[in-house]
Each structure stands twice: as structure tokens, then as C-alpha cells.
Motif scaffolding. Structure first.
Motif, mmCIF file in Angstrom:
data_model
loop_
_atom_site.group_PDB
_atom_site.id
_atom_site.type_symbol
_atom_site.label_atom_id
_atom_site.label_comp_id
_atom_site.label_asym_id
_atom_site.label_seq_id
_atom_site.Cartn_x
_atom_site.Cartn_y
_atom_site.Cartn_z
ATOM 1 N N LEU A 1 0.780 -1.224 0.004
ATOM 2 C CA LEU A 1 -0.071 -0.083 -0.139
ATOM 3 C C LEU A 1 0.903 1.339 -0.090
ATOM 4 C CD1 LEU A 1 -2.652 -1.181 2.204
ATOM 5 C CD2 LEU A 1 -3.058 -1.091 -0.031
ATOM 6 N N HIS A 2 1.763 1.382 -0.921
ATOM 7 C CA HIS A 2 2.361 2.702 -1.465
ATOM 8 C C HIS A 2 1.639 3.296 -2.337
ATOM 9 C CE1 HIS A 2 6.601 1.889 0.480
ATOM 10 N NE2 HIS A 2 5.907 2.106 1.340
ATOM 11 N N VAL B 1 -1.349 1.783 -5.223
ATOM 12 C CA VAL B 1 -2.758 1.776 -4.658
ATOM 13 C C VAL B 1 -3.602 3.011 -5.267
ATOM 14 C CG1 VAL B 1 -2.525 2.995 -2.607
ATOM 15 C CG2 VAL B 1 -4.480 1.294 -2.882
ATOM 16 N N TRP C 1 -0.889 -0.121 7.144
ATOM 17 C CA TRP C 1 -1.247 1.212 6.645
ATOM 18 C C TRP C 1 -2.705 2.058 6.996
ATOM 19 C CZ3 TRP C 1 2.761 3.760 4.611
ATOM 20 C CH2 TRP C 1 3.683 3.014 4.313
ATOM 21 N N ASP D 1 -3.400 6.294 1.053
ATOM 22 C CA ASP D 1 -4.134 4.834 1.274
ATOM 23 C C ASP D 1 -5.689 4.895 1.717
ATOM 24 O OD1 ASP D 1 -1.887 3.458 0.542
ATOM 25 O OD2 ASP D 1 -1.214 2.907 2.707
ATOM 26 N N SER E 1 -7.699 6.137 -1.124
ATOM 27 C CA SER E 1 -7.949 5.273 -2.280
ATOM 28 C C SER E 1 -8.774 4.168 -2.125
ATOM 29 C CB SER E 1 -6.557 4.783 -2.666
ATOM 30 O OG SER E 1 -5.647 5.933 -3.138
#
Length: 349
Positions: free
Chosen positions: A165-166, A170, A196, A216, A219
């Protein structure tokens, strides 16, 4: 008296000659201008997709764009002594970055690719990683346009598997916070989701990573709200022929995805490599974004060795588009062997 026919003809010839001379002058005058009137420059690349066949699966690599990668700002390395601190690469090994880039005809700024992988298994259409969407600015966010250019629509995607989850993996699922893949279930390891999406982890994270938490949440929110976010545990097959593999270090729950069909294998390995000329030659080179740099270096060395020994395909998020190839060895170093371009990748039955 009327002029003779001979005189009229000669006068007509003289007029024709004068006209031809005038036209010749005009043409001679204009030709240089015509020669200089080239077509206007286009200034863009071709659509960013590349196709290959893996057994019964069709794999389409999609580019989300490229961006200048800050080599001297973010590349790191542990000091040589046992338990040595992880420090900027330029401090631990001055000149190494520039020397290794120069060996490959490169210099900073180096363009970093952001690649994602669309797997058509037949029953399902699965996207592995999604690019940065709107989180990296105008450099990127080209994945959906390239998907359409490749003949697919975001509405057709059934599932999305995120390596970690960078933002640049994402962000593409929800550019501007809006769901881009209305039918898709989003899946990531429980370890990465727990980290995250945690306020406590964000509070103690390095300043470099704090904005990742916010990206994160923005998104994932529309998918969480719609009941379409389903973290997985390692050991479960996500779809026929696709298995997640734990590969922690870059993030706590960083994952590989092993894609297999008819005896052929593609390992989509996420962020094993960010700058290929540096990290193939020296796998101990790490990144300021690594959650556990020493573990990330160990993961990289292990998968380099495994891939070189077994010869399977690799799908890399940040090696120059399309990021497909194999790992080899030469003169005691690991090397990247890019896929040979194939203009006719075959027809999936």
C-alpha cells in the motif's frame, strides 16, 4: 493588315516562354520554404501497454507513466560492520550510484517506470497493482487510458491485487477518491492493511511515509464503503493460478504474486527493485521508503537467486517499461535480461 500566322505563333511562344520562366522563378523561390515545412512534432509516446502469453493466460503490462526518481535523495545502504546503521548510499559508498549508472549509459535524473499487470485468466480479469492515479501529479495516472488502448475497460476488472500500500501501487484504484473499477474486489495482505490503515502506525511513522497513510485511506475508502475491500492471509489461492507470497521488508506486508499456467510462471514482485543498474549490481542498496531495509535487502538477494536459478518470468513494477524479463548472472553480478520484443504475442485459446 492582319499579322501573319507565323508572327502570331511566335508571339504566343514568347508569351509561353515568359510564363514558364516566371513559374520557374516562383517554384525556385518557394522550394526551400516547402522543404522547411516539416510536420509538427507530436511530443508523446505510443500508448503504454505490452502483451505476452503465459500458458493459457494473457498478460498485459500497463504503464501508469514515468517520473524522475530521486536517486541521491532516497537510495540507502547499511554500513559494512555487523549491525551497521542504514545511511544514505552516497555517505556509505560515495560515488557508487553515479558509477553504476554510468556503466549503463545513464545519469541522474533517471526516469522511474510505474508498471501494473493485467492478467486475463479466462474466467477472470485481474489487475495486479494500479499505479499512482492522481497521487503523483501529472506525470502519472495514465493506467486507465492505457488499459482502454489495450482493448479492456475498467468495468471489466473482477479483482485487484495490490503488492503493497504505497501510493504508486494503490492510488490508481480511485483517482481523486472516486472508484475507478466499480466491479472489482480489492485485495492486499492483512499485514499491510493493518499497518497502513492504523492511526497509531501513522503517528510514529517517519515523516517521509506519513502522506502514504493518507493516500491509502483516500484510495481504499470507496471500496471499503462498498464492501469490496478484502485483505487476505498468506497460503490462500486468490484465483486459479495466482498465489500471494510473503515478501516483507519494503513494507510489513509486501507481497509477490506467483502467476502460473500450463507450467509457465510469472512472478510479479512489486518493489524488489527501484533502480535496476544499482540494485542488480549491489542488492544491498536499499531505499529510504523501506520499512525494514535490512530485511528488504535480504528479500531482494533471495529472490534474485531464486529467479536466476529457476528461470521464470519476472514482472517488475519499477524496471523500465514493460518491466518483463528474467534475472541472470554475469561476472559475479546479477543482471536483468529484458524480454525480447514480440510484435505478435500469440492467441490465447
Amino acid at each position: 493588315m492582319f499579322p501573319s500566322r507565323t508572327y502570331i505563333a511566335s508571339a504566343g511562344c514568347r508569351r509561353a516562354i515568359r510564363l514558364l520562366l516566371a513559374l520557374s522563378f516562383i517554384v525556385a523561390f518557394m522550394l526551400p520554404q516547402f522543404a522547411e515545412a516539416a510536420a509538427p512534432k507530436v511530443g508523446t509516446q505510443a500508448p503504454g501497454f505490452y502483451r505476452m502469453v503465459l500458458g493459457d493466460f494473457e498478460v498485459t503490462v500497463l504503464s501508469d507513466g514515468t517520473h524522475p526518481f530521486p536517486v541521491h535523495q532516497v537510495m540507502t545502504k547499511a554500513e559494512a560492520q555487523p549491525g551497521g546503521k542504514v545511511l544514505p548510499l552516497d555517505q556509505v559508498s560515495p560515488g557508487e550510484a553515479d558509477a553504476l549508472l554510468a556503466e549503463n549509459g545513464l545519469a541522474v535524473p533517471v526516469q522511474g517506470s510505474i508498471n501494473a499487470f493485467l492478467i486475463n485468466t479466462g474466467p477472470k480479469l485481474i489487475l495486479i497493482d494500479s499505479g499512482a492515479g492522481s497521487l503523483y501529479g501529472p506525470c502519472c495516472g495514465k493506467l486507465i487510458d492505457n488499459m482502454r488502448a489495450a482493448g479492456y475497460q475498467p468495468e471489466q476488472v473482477d479483482e485487484i491485487y495490490i503488492t503493497h500500500l504505497h501510493a504508486d501501487h494503490v492510488g490508481g484504484i480511485a483517482p481523486g477518491g472516486k472508484m475507478a473499477f466499480p466491479k472489482a474486489i480489492v485485495r492486499v495482505s492483512e499485514e499491510d492493511a493493518s499497518y497502513w490503515l492504523s492511526d497509531a502506525q501513522q503517528a510514529k511513522a517517519p515523516s517521509l511515509l506519513k502522506t502514504m497513510f493518507e493516500g491509502d485511506r483516500a484510495s481504499l475508502k470507496p471500496y471499503i464503503d462498498a464492501g469490496k475491500f478484502k485483505p487476505f492471509r498468506y497460503g490462500e489461492t486468490l484465483s486459479e493460478g495466482i498465489l500471494p507470497v510473503a515478501a516483507a521488508g519494503h513494507t510489513p506486508g509486501h507481497s509477490f504474486y506467483r502467476v502460473e499456467s500450463k507450467g509457465e510462471t510469472l512472478l510479479v514482485w512489486g518493489d524488489v527493485v527501484h533502480v535496476a543498474p544499482l540494485q542488480f549490481a549491489d542488492p544491498s542498496v536499499t531505499l529510504a521508503y523501506d520499512s525494514e531495509p535490512v530485511m528488504a535487502a535480504a528479500t531482494r538477494l533471495a529472490v534474485f537467486s531464486d529467479a536466476a536459478r529457476k528461470g521464470y518470468w519476472v514482472g517488475a513494477a519499477h524496471i523500465a517499461f514493460p518491466g518483463l524479463g528474467h534475472v541472470g548472472q554475469r561476472d559475479g553480478r546479477f543482471i536483468w535480461l529484458p524480454a525480447n520484443y514480440d510484435a505478435a504475442p500469440g492467441t490465447v485459446n
